[in-house]
Design an enzyme around this catalytic site. Structure first.
Site, mmCIF file in Angstrom:
data_model
loop_
_atom_site.group_PDB
_atom_site.id
_atom_site.type_symbol
_atom_site.label_atom_id
_atom_site.label_comp_id
_atom_site.label_asym_id
_atom_site.label_seq_id
_atom_site.Cartn_x
_atom_site.Cartn_y
_atom_site.Cartn_z
ATOM 1 N N HIS A 141 -10.338 -2.552 27.218
ATOM 2 C CA HIS A 141 -9.881 -3.439 28.147
ATOM 3 C C HIS A 141 -10.914 -3.691 29.072
ATOM 4 O O HIS A 141 -11.145 -4.661 29.815
ATOM 5 C CB HIS A 141 -8.787 -2.660 28.799
ATOM 6 C CG HIS A 141 -7.975 -3.416 29.840
ATOM 7 N ND1 HIS A 141 -6.873 -4.008 29.926
ATOM 8 C CD2 HIS A 141 -8.389 -3.471 31.456
ATOM 9 C CE1 HIS A 141 -6.471 -4.382 31.055
ATOM 10 N NE2 HIS A 141 -7.603 -4.070 32.019
ATOM 11 N N GLU A 142 -11.628 -2.546 29.598
ATOM 12 C CA GLU A 142 -12.707 -2.589 30.571
ATOM 13 C C GLU A 142 -13.872 -3.537 30.243
ATOM 14 O O GLU A 142 -14.454 -4.054 30.853
ATOM 15 C CB GLU A 142 -13.008 -1.027 30.874
ATOM 16 C CG GLU A 142 -12.182 -0.267 31.675
ATOM 17 C CD GLU A 142 -11.126 -1.048 32.630
ATOM 18 O OE1 GLU A 142 -11.828 -1.842 33.617
ATOM 19 O OE2 GLU A 142 -10.033 -0.929 32.995
#
Length: 192
Positions: A141-142
């Protein structure tokens, strides 16, 4: 250390590839400290530099894991190697993600169950570990943020439509929108 405002979907820096960090100096380490502070104030598991308006390839995380990796860390110029992502539909209970830059919303998304994560810390020392399960999801996600992608860009059609409807309703999708962790109400309703 400073808590910084979080950019909302539509801010240009969120939608373009971030650039590599070339100098590991005090300025970088101050930015990382501010990112940790902002992540904590937002009760978040991760925060990428574009989310505070900085187009650099850096993210911080805070996530207890079973992979023997410190619960809190930073990755500068990360590279991810992923296992295959299941083609099955995401489980609407088990596979739900949220994002500080798409505040208050949650949508299901399939991710790889395993990731090898390589990069550097704030001093330029190499980092190399494996992440599994939800920790692997946080890494993916990051990392996506560094390539100008939000998780909503990866949703299957029916959830993508819901997300776009919500963005329109909120008036997102334009530059200049932010929210302030620790000041504005927590969009995900975490208790302080």
């Amino acid at each position: 250390m400073t808590v910084l405002p979080v950019t909302i979907w539509g801010e240009p820096v969120l939608h373009r590839r971030a650039s590599e960090v070339e100098v590991f100096d005090d300025e970088l380490r101050t930015l990382i400290a501010d990112m940790f502070e902002t992540n904590d104030a937002a009760n978040a598991v991760g925060l990428a530099a574009p989310q505070i308006g900085v187009g650099k390839r850096i993210f911080v995380y805070k996530y207890p894991n079973d992979d023997g990796v410190p619960e809190q860390g930073v990755l500068v110029n990360p590279v991810l190697t992923l296992s295959k992502i299941s083609g099955a539909l995401p489980d609407p209970d088990e596979d739900v993600e949220g994002c500080l830059s798409f505040p208050g919303e949650h949508y299901p998304l399939q991710r790889a169950e395993w990731a090898r994560v390589q990069g550097f810390d704030g001093h330029g020392n190499p980092i190399d570990f494996e992440a599994t399960g939800w920790f692997a999801r946080v890494m993916q996600h990051e990392y996506d943020h560094l390539d100008g992608k939000l998780y909503i860009n990866r949703l299957v059609d029916r959830y993508a439509k819901k997300a776009m409807k919500q963005a329109k309703k909120q008036g997102w999708g334009v530059p200049g929108l932010t929210w302030m962790p620790g000041v504005d109400p927590d969009p995900f309703g975490h208790d302080h």
